[in-house]
Write an enzyme that holds these catalytic residues in place. Structure first.
Site, short mmCIF file in Angstrom:
data_model
loop_
_atom_site.label_atom_id
_atom_site.label_comp_id
_atom_site.label_asym_id
_atom_site.label_seq_id
_atom_site.Cartn_x
_atom_site.Cartn_y
_atom_site.Cartn_z
N LYS A 304 31.44 -23.63 -2.58
CA LYS A 304 32.07 -22.31 -2.58
C LYS A 304 33.55 -22.34 -2.95
O LYS A 304 34.08 -21.40 -3.53
CB LYS A 304 31.88 -21.64 -1.22
CG LYS A 304 30.45 -21.17 -0.99
CD LYS A 304 30.37 -20.22 0.18
CE LYS A 304 28.99 -19.61 0.31
NZ LYS A 304 27.96 -20.59 0.72
N GLU A 326 33.91 -10.57 2.26
CA GLU A 326 32.94 -10.37 3.32
C GLU A 326 32.21 -11.68 3.51
O GLU A 326 32.15 -12.50 2.58
CB GLU A 326 31.97 -9.24 2.96
CG GLU A 326 30.67 -9.67 2.32
CD GLU A 326 30.82 -10.11 0.88
OE1 GLU A 326 31.71 -9.58 0.19
OE2 GLU A 326 30.05 -10.98 0.46
N SER A 592 24.43 -28.84 -2.49
CA SER A 592 25.45 -27.78 -2.43
C SER A 592 26.42 -27.90 -1.27
O SER A 592 27.55 -27.46 -1.37
CB SER A 592 24.76 -26.41 -2.40
OG SER A 592 23.87 -26.32 -1.31
#
Ligand SMILES: *Cc1c(COP(=O)(O)O)cnc(C)c1O
Length: 608
Positions: A304, A326, A592
């Site tokens: 991310k 968010e 990931s």
């Protein structure tokens, strides 16, 4: 047309560019340029011709360099006379013959008569720009001058060719002037700094040139659509914000200063390139070759951060000083709070009240990083309610605020922007695999899909490679038919969520269905529009993995490789139980994220 990449300087960068397989690589031996080459050339594939570039250099010195560096071509940029060219073709002092490329600078016109005496003494001509700008960089000459080209000798076309010239090149290819155009020569327009080439943009250039139709098949179009999916379905009040971003994002991302800052932070702050790790014991277990792309080793523990770094730099270029986001499980909130601390920008994270209670450690992290966490108190008090709050905030603060979306979702241009920031994953896989296996394309790429950002980044540079199969892994929860699932490609129908048209789990009257997965990152009722398109066109094979299969696969990786994966990633790892690969297949999987955040979940599940 062939491709020559000129002005190579740094060892790593030479290897990375070589992995793209240009036909020629140019090394400039002229000392007065910042691209002056003064190190060693790494071992290159024999298909790539090493080209030495010289300017009015002493002939003996040229010969010495050709022998020393085993050059296959020389490019002569000065006023070298015909006899000089001829000497290089006939001398017995060379170990091997070289191709001689004579350069001519073209300005507003060109007297082709000059070529006559060179016809018999060189192999190619190269037409470059003569500087309206100092050094001649970044400026293309009027290619229609070549309509009068009197020779049949093949030539290189050079001078200011960049990604923005793709349309012009395509038109040029259809014109008479291109009849004898043998190769394109590129240099400064693909640089992060003199001598350092940007691999991603080079790749995009090659893809666009060779295969434009196919490129458009899986990439976003001008209207923001992937096939039938995508677009920007937003309240009118948000239009100016989204439009500002849409008009600027590609320009900003293409700016060399932006790229430099982004790449530098990915390197020094995130820790890229992340390793491409051959998982030997896992491979033996499933009798195939499995490589893990280690996004778990990034700062903050997942992919991310690639996106939040990109978007915070984007926000700064747009003059925004307030960031909102968010988050559901809190991972994106943490990645956003991290980059806001890094840049000293105000950070507000909206999070459902229920999620705040469930994800206490991540809430604490965000607060420690200086972010303000605001609970969403409406509806089911989870992710979609937090999203509504964030959008409301953005409408109320249109001028100074940037909204960082954390996955390949949202109104155009978000899915494309996030995908491009994450595409560094596949960019690295290509040269890393080339280094380790001698080929840059695996047989399969696989990734788990929540909104689809790690998957989009992992697939990006393989989307148009027909021999690379794509596997997308969704969370089946307790089972696709159980009513407790998040397998959107199976259960979803076309609908609108978070500002885009995509596949969406919904009731018959269009209410969004509450999804379920043991993994917070995959517990999402939609999927990015690119993935909806990949699913509908059959380009990607979608698999659904249950909670229990994922948990077992996570435990297995821990035991076999000493890597505890995030539960999201464990879903992708579980495909090996359900699909048989050939022994010689190479499967590259996106790892990931790391499992630290999921420890309690693993403990509870396995009663460790
Ligand atoms: C957030 C997250 C995901 C899911 O998000 P995508 O946008 O689909 O990549 C997957 N794995 C990890 C480790 C995550 O944190």
């Amino acid at each position: 047309m062939k491709l020559k990449v000129c002005g190579m300087k740094y060892q790593d960068n030479i290897e990375q560019v070589a992995a793209i397989q240009p036909d020629y690589l140019g090394f400039i031996f002229y000392e007065k340029t910042p691209r002056h080459f003064n190190t060693k050339i790494p071992k290159l594939s024999s298909d790539i011709k090493k080209t030495g570039v010289f300017v009015n250099e002493d002939l003996n010195k040229v010969i010495q360099k050709i022998n020393e560096f085993d050059l296959q071509a020389v490019q002569l940029h000065g006023e070298e006379a015909p006899f000089y060219c001829n000497m290089l073709r006939t001398t017995t002092l060379l170990k091997k013959p070289v191709e001689v490329i004579k350069v001519f600078s073209v300005m507003d016109g060109f007297n082709f008569k000059i070529l006559d005496e060179y016809e018999a003494v060189c192999d190619y001509y190269l037409f470059d720009t003569k500087g309206k700008l100092p050094g001649g960089n970044g400026y293309t000459f009027d290619w229609s001058l070549l309509n009068d080209y009197p020779s049949t000798k093949l030539f290189f076309l050079s001078g200011g060719i960049g990604i923005d010239e793709v349309e012009d090149i395509r038109k040029f290819k259809e014109s008479d002037a291109s009849k004898y155009c043998y190769a394109l020569d590129v240099n400064s327009k693909f640089e992060l700094e003199p001598g350092l080439k940007n691999i991603g943009v080079l790749r995009e250039f090659i893809n666009k040139l060779s295969n434009n139709k196919k490129m458009q098949e899986y990439n976003v179009d001008e209207r923001g659509y992937y096939g039938n999916f995508g677009g920007a379905f937003i309240p009118e009040m948000l239009y100016p914000n989204v439009e500002e971003l849409r008009q600027n994002y590609l320009k900003i991302m293409g700016d060399p200063d932006f790229k430099k800052e982004f790449d530098q932070l990915l390197k020094d702050y995130v820790g890229r390139p992340s390793p491409l790790y051959f998982a030997k014991r896992l491979s033996e277990n499933y009798n195939t070759k499995i490589y893990l792309k280690r996004e778990d080793l990034n700062h903050t523990g997942a992919h991310k951060i690639n996106n939040t770094i990109g978007q915070i730099l984007m926000a700064k270029r747009l003059g925004k000083n307030r960031i909102i986001a968010e988050t559901g499980a809190g991972q994106h909130g943490v990645a956003t709070a991290t980059v806001c601390a890094l840049m000293g920008l105000e950070c507000i994270v909206y999070m459902g009240e229920i999620d705040i209670a469930r994800q206490a450690p991540n809430v604490a992290r965000m607060k420690m990083l200086g972010a303000k966490v605001i609970p969403a108190l409406s509806g089911s008090r989870t992710l979609k309610d937090a999203t509504n709050e964030a959008i409301r905030d953005w409408i109320n603060n249109p001028v100074n605020t940037h909204y960082i979306i954390g996955s390949a979702i949202g109104p155009h241009p978000y899915p494309d922007m996030v995908t491009r920031f994450q595409s560094v994953i596949s960019e690295e896989i290509k040269w890393q695999l080339k280094e380790q296996e001698g080929r840059e394309n695996p047989d399969y790429v696989a990734a788990c899909i929540g909104g689809g950002s790690n998957a989009a980044g992992t697939y990006y540079h393989f989307l148009h490679e027909e021999n690379v199969k794509i596997i997308a892994v969704e969370a089946a929860g307790l089972g696709v038919d159980s009513g407790e699932s998040a397998a959107t490609s199976v259960l979803g129908k076309e609908g609108i969520i978070h500002g885009c048209k995509t596949l969406l789990m919904q009731t018959d009257d269009g209410q969004i269905t509450e999804p379920y997965s043991i993994s917070a990152g995959l517990d999402y009722p939609g999927v990015g529009p690119m993935h909806a398109h990949l699913s509908k066109t059959g380009r990607a094979e979608f698999m659904s993995i249950t909670d229990s299969d994922a948990m077992e696969a996570g435990l297995e990786l821990s035991k076999l490789e000493g890597i505890i994966p995030a539960i999201e990633t464990s879903h992708a790892l579980a495909i090996f139980k359900h699909k048989t690969f050939k022994q010689e297949d190479i499967v590259v999987m996106s790892l990931s994220g790391r499992g630290d955040k999921d420890l309690q979940n693993y403990i509870d599940y396995f009663k460790i």
